[in-house]
Enzyme design. Structure first.
Site, PDB file in Angstrom:
ATOM      1  N   LYS A   9     -15.347  28.909  18.177  1.00  0.00           N
ATOM      2  CA  LYS A   9     -14.107  28.914  18.953  1.00  0.00           C
ATOM      3  C   LYS A   9     -13.457  30.300  18.886  1.00  0.00           C
ATOM      4  O   LYS A   9     -13.797  31.116  18.008  1.00  0.00           O
ATOM      5  CB  LYS A   9     -13.154  27.857  18.395  1.00  0.00           C
ATOM      6  CG  LYS A   9     -13.680  26.418  18.527  1.00  0.00           C
ATOM      7  CD  LYS A   9     -12.607  25.418  18.089  1.00  0.00           C
ATOM      8  CE  LYS A   9     -13.071  23.978  18.292  1.00  0.00           C
ATOM      9  NZ  LYS A   9     -11.972  23.010  18.081  1.00  0.00           N
ATOM     10  N   TYR A  49     -13.850  17.898  26.674  1.00  0.00           N
ATOM     11  CA  TYR A  49     -12.859  17.159  25.893  1.00  0.00           C
ATOM     12  C   TYR A  49     -12.280  16.022  26.735  1.00  0.00           C
ATOM     13  O   TYR A  49     -11.072  15.749  26.670  1.00  0.00           O
ATOM     14  CB  TYR A  49     -11.758  18.103  25.399  1.00  0.00           C
ATOM     15  CG  TYR A  49     -12.190  19.036  24.279  1.00  0.00           C
ATOM     16  CD1 TYR A  49     -12.840  18.551  23.135  1.00  0.00           C
ATOM     17  CD2 TYR A  49     -11.918  20.404  24.338  1.00  0.00           C
ATOM     18  CE1 TYR A  49     -13.219  19.406  22.105  1.00  0.00           C
ATOM     19  CE2 TYR A  49     -12.286  21.257  23.300  1.00  0.00           C
ATOM     20  CZ  TYR A  49     -12.937  20.748  22.187  1.00  0.00           C
ATOM     21  OH  TYR A  49     -13.308  21.592  21.149  1.00  0.00           O
ATOM     22  N   PHE A  57      -1.331  17.182  23.389  1.00  0.00           N
ATOM     23  CA  PHE A  57      -1.726  18.532  22.971  1.00  0.00           C
ATOM     24  C   PHE A  57      -2.826  19.126  23.853  1.00  0.00           C
ATOM     25  O   PHE A  57      -3.259  20.258  23.609  1.00  0.00           O
ATOM     26  CB  PHE A  57      -2.159  18.538  21.499  1.00  0.00           C
ATOM     27  CG  PHE A  57      -3.338  17.648  21.194  1.00  0.00           C
ATOM     28  CD1 PHE A  57      -4.642  18.055  21.448  1.00  0.00           C
ATOM     29  CD2 PHE A  57      -3.135  16.385  20.649  1.00  0.00           C
ATOM     30  CE1 PHE A  57      -5.716  17.233  21.171  1.00  0.00           C
ATOM     31  CE2 PHE A  57      -4.204  15.553  20.356  1.00  0.00           C
ATOM     32  CZ  PHE A  57      -5.502  15.981  20.624  1.00  0.00           C
ATOM     33  N   ARG A  85     -22.330  18.439  11.406  1.00  0.00           N
ATOM     34  CA  ARG A  85     -20.985  17.839  11.311  1.00  0.00           C
ATOM     35  C   ARG A  85     -20.486  17.863   9.866  1.00  0.00           C
ATOM     36  O   ARG A  85     -19.318  18.115   9.611  1.00  0.00           O
ATOM     37  CB  ARG A  85     -21.001  16.381  11.805  1.00  0.00           C
ATOM     38  CG  ARG A  85     -21.015  16.229  13.298  1.00  0.00           C
ATOM     39  CD  ARG A  85     -19.706  16.592  13.981  1.00  0.00           C
ATOM     40  NE  ARG A  85     -18.675  15.581  13.868  1.00  0.00           N
ATOM     41  CZ  ARG A  85     -17.557  15.571  14.603  1.00  0.00           C
ATOM     42  NH1 ARG A  85     -17.330  16.527  15.504  1.00  0.00           N
ATOM     43  NH2 ARG A  85     -16.653  14.642  14.451  1.00  0.00           N
ATOM     44  N   THR A  91     -11.549  17.413  11.148  1.00  0.00           N
ATOM     45  CA  THR A  91     -10.945  18.165  12.258  1.00  0.00           C
ATOM     46  C   THR A  91      -9.835  19.101  11.791  1.00  0.00           C
ATOM     47  O   THR A  91      -9.803  20.277  12.166  1.00  0.00           O
ATOM     48  CB  THR A  91     -10.387  17.175  13.308  1.00  0.00           C
ATOM     49  OG1 THR A  91     -11.460  16.319  13.733  1.00  0.00           O
ATOM     50  CG2 THR A  91      -9.820  17.911  14.512  1.00  0.00           C
ATOM     51  N   ARG A 102     -14.463  24.292   7.981  1.00  0.00           N
ATOM     52  CA  ARG A 102     -13.030  24.167   8.269  1.00  0.00           C
ATOM     53  C   ARG A 102     -12.207  24.160   6.986  1.00  0.00           C
ATOM     54  O   ARG A 102     -11.121  24.727   6.920  1.00  0.00           O
ATOM     55  CB  ARG A 102     -12.782  22.910   9.106  1.00  0.00           C
ATOM     56  CG  ARG A 102     -13.293  23.061  10.552  1.00  0.00           C
ATOM     57  CD  ARG A 102     -13.353  21.721  11.242  1.00  0.00           C
ATOM     58  NE  ARG A 102     -13.607  21.813  12.678  1.00  0.00           N
ATOM     59  CZ  ARG A 102     -13.842  20.755  13.444  1.00  0.00           C
ATOM     60  NH1 ARG A 102     -13.868  19.536  12.902  1.00  0.00           N
ATOM     61  NH2 ARG A 102     -14.061  20.905  14.734  1.00  0.00           N
ATOM     62  N   ASN A 112      -9.578  25.576  14.498  1.00  0.00           N
ATOM     63  CA  ASN A 112     -10.434  25.071  13.419  1.00  0.00           C
ATOM     64  C   ASN A 112     -11.877  25.589  13.489  1.00  0.00           C
ATOM     65  O   ASN A 112     -12.811  24.916  13.083  1.00  0.00           O
ATOM     66  CB  ASN A 112     -10.348  23.534  13.345  1.00  0.00           C
ATOM     67  CG  ASN A 112     -10.780  22.867  14.623  1.00  0.00           C
ATOM     68  OD1 ASN A 112     -11.198  23.539  15.568  1.00  0.00           O
ATOM     69  ND2 ASN A 112     -10.703  21.552  14.667  1.00  0.00           N
ATOM     70  N   HIS A 115     -16.664  24.003  16.983  1.00  0.00           N
ATOM     71  CA  HIS A 115     -16.915  22.657  17.502  1.00  0.00           C
ATOM     72  C   HIS A 115     -18.339  22.283  17.113  1.00  0.00           C
ATOM     73  O   HIS A 115     -19.229  23.142  17.129  1.00  0.00           O
ATOM     74  CB  HIS A 115     -16.801  22.643  19.036  1.00  0.00           C
ATOM     75  CG  HIS A 115     -17.450  21.425  19.646  1.00  0.00           C
ATOM     76  ND1 HIS A 115     -16.793  20.217  19.736  1.00  0.00           N
ATOM     77  CD2 HIS A 115     -18.704  21.211  20.127  1.00  0.00           C
ATOM     78  CE1 HIS A 115     -17.622  19.319  20.276  1.00  0.00           C
ATOM     79  NE2 HIS A 115     -18.782  19.899  20.522  1.00  0.00           N
ATOM     80  N   GLU A 126     -23.774  17.670  25.854  1.00  0.00           N
ATOM     81  CA  GLU A 126     -23.077  18.948  25.620  1.00  0.00           C
ATOM     82  C   GLU A 126     -24.036  20.132  25.740  1.00  0.00           C
ATOM     83  O   GLU A 126     -23.666  21.179  26.279  1.00  0.00           O
ATOM     84  CB  GLU A 126     -22.408  18.922  24.236  1.00  0.00           C
ATOM     85  CG  GLU A 126     -21.238  17.952  24.188  1.00  0.00           C
ATOM     86  CD  GLU A 126     -20.567  17.830  22.821  1.00  0.00           C
ATOM     87  OE1 GLU A 126     -20.993  18.527  21.869  1.00  0.00           O
ATOM     88  OE2 GLU A 126     -19.612  17.044  22.718  1.00  0.00           O
TER      89      GLU A 126
HETATM   90  P1  IDP Z   1     -13.654  17.313  16.296  1.00  0.00           P
HETATM   91  O1  IDP Z   1     -13.597  18.739  16.808  1.00  0.00           O
HETATM   92  O2  IDP Z   1     -13.544  17.266  14.787  1.00  0.00           O
HETATM   93  O3  IDP Z   1     -14.823  16.526  16.827  1.00  0.00           O
HETATM   94  P2  IDP Z   1     -11.942  15.826  18.166  1.00  0.00           P
HETATM   95  O4  IDP Z   1     -11.101  14.650  17.809  1.00  0.00           O
HETATM   96  O5  IDP Z   1     -13.146  15.603  19.026  1.00  0.00           O
HETATM   97  O6  IDP Z   1     -12.320  16.579  16.798  1.00  0.00           O
HETATM   98  O7  IDP Z   1     -10.968  16.873  18.875  1.00  0.00           O
HETATM   99  C1  IDP Z   1     -11.487  17.990  19.534  1.00  0.00           C
HETATM  100  C2  IDP Z   1     -10.614  19.200  19.236  1.00  0.00           C
HETATM  101  O8  IDP Z   1      -9.308  18.973  19.764  1.00  0.00           O
HETATM  102  C3  IDP Z   1     -10.405  19.471  17.743  1.00  0.00           C
HETATM  103  O9  IDP Z   1     -11.438  20.235  17.164  1.00  0.00           O
HETATM  104  C4  IDP Z   1      -9.106  20.237  17.772  1.00  0.00           C
HETATM  105  O10 IDP Z   1      -9.331  21.590  18.136  1.00  0.00           O
HETATM  106  C5  IDP Z   1      -8.345  19.543  18.890  1.00  0.00           C
HETATM  107  N1  IDP Z   1      -7.484  18.474  18.357  1.00  0.00           N
HETATM  108  C6  IDP Z   1      -7.841  17.211  18.044  1.00  0.00           C
HETATM  109  N2  IDP Z   1      -6.774  16.498  17.599  1.00  0.00           N
HETATM  110  C7  IDP Z   1      -5.733  17.358  17.640  1.00  0.00           C
HETATM  111  C8  IDP Z   1      -4.327  17.207  17.313  1.00  0.00           C
HETATM  112  O11 IDP Z   1      -3.861  16.144  16.894  1.00  0.00           O
HETATM  113  N3  IDP Z   1      -3.557  18.322  17.481  1.00  0.00           N
HETATM  114  C9  IDP Z   1      -4.047  19.504  17.952  1.00  0.00           C
HETATM  115  N4  IDP Z   1      -5.346  19.675  18.272  1.00  0.00           N
HETATM  116  C10 IDP Z   1      -6.176  18.620  18.117  1.00  0.00           C
HETATM  117 MG    MG Z   2     -15.190  15.826  18.773  1.00  0.00          MG
END
Ligand code: IDP
Ligand code: MG
Length: 155
Positions: A9, A49, A57, A85, A91, A102, A112, A115, A126
């Site tokens: 990212k 996404y 957000f 993972r 996350t 992370r 973070n 991805h 993907e």
């Molecule tokens: P992941 O990246 O761990 O798979 P996901 O739930 O798929 O997590 O969310 C995708 C991305 O969206 C996260 O990596 C993060 O950058 C962002 N994200 C997810 N939840 C939040 C939140 O509650 N606040 C801000 N950003 C979030």
């Molecule tokens: Mg995800």
């Protein structure tokens, strides 16, 4: 063997962490099967996404992911999707376990670092989203025999 998508990212590109994070994947024994720099836009992020487009957000997520180019990568290995993972961690960087990418490099839910595809279905879709045919390479590492015992290659 499985293939999975990793996106470095803008937070890793801007903080100069690409080499250090990539080194973790290499040292683990994952094969770099594809790698390129891309500028993402809202359209591709709406697909990538899709599960988050209704969340409050989401505009911040788009802003963050389009702030600078990213590096997309295909990593290959035995059970690579779950291995990557677990190296990536939870996350939210503030809650991710120490020792994970992370957990070691991020203080943020959003910024973070990487991805990583969550499942076999996601990885397939993907990888097709970010790589054209011919951009993912099928080759063997010379030292493969010492990354996996040959019987594990069927897992
Ligand atoms: P992941 O990246 O761990 O798979 P996901 O739930 O798929 O997590 O969310 C995708 C991305 O969206 C996260 O990596 C993060 O950058 C962002 N994200 C997810 N939840 C939040 C939140 O509650 N606040 C801000 N950003 C979030
Ligand atoms: Mg995800």
């Amino acid at each position: 063997m499985e293939q999975t998508l990793v996106i470095f990212k803008p937070s890793s590109v801007q903080r100069g962490l690409v080499g250090e994070v990539l080194a973790r994947f290499e040292r683990k024994g994952l094969v770099i099967a594809g790698m390129k720099m891309m500028q993402l836009d809202e359209a591709i992020l709406r697909e990538h996404y899709a599960h988050l487009t209704d969340r409050p957000f989401f505009p911040i997520l788009v802003e963050s992911m389009t702030a600078t180019p990213v590096i997309v990568m295909c990593l290959r290995g035995v059970q690579a999707i779950s291995v990557v993972r677990s190296l990536t961690g939870a996350t939210n960087g503030r809650q991710a376990a120490p020792g994970t990418i992370r957990g070691d490099f991020s203080m943020s839910n959003q910024e973070n670092i990487v991805h990583a595809s969550a499942s076999a279905e996601d990885a397939e879709v993907e990888l097709r989203r970010f790589f054209k045919p011919g951009e993912i390479f099928d080759y063997d590492l010379v030292g493969m025999r010492f990354i996996n015992e040959p019987s594990e290659l069927e897992l």
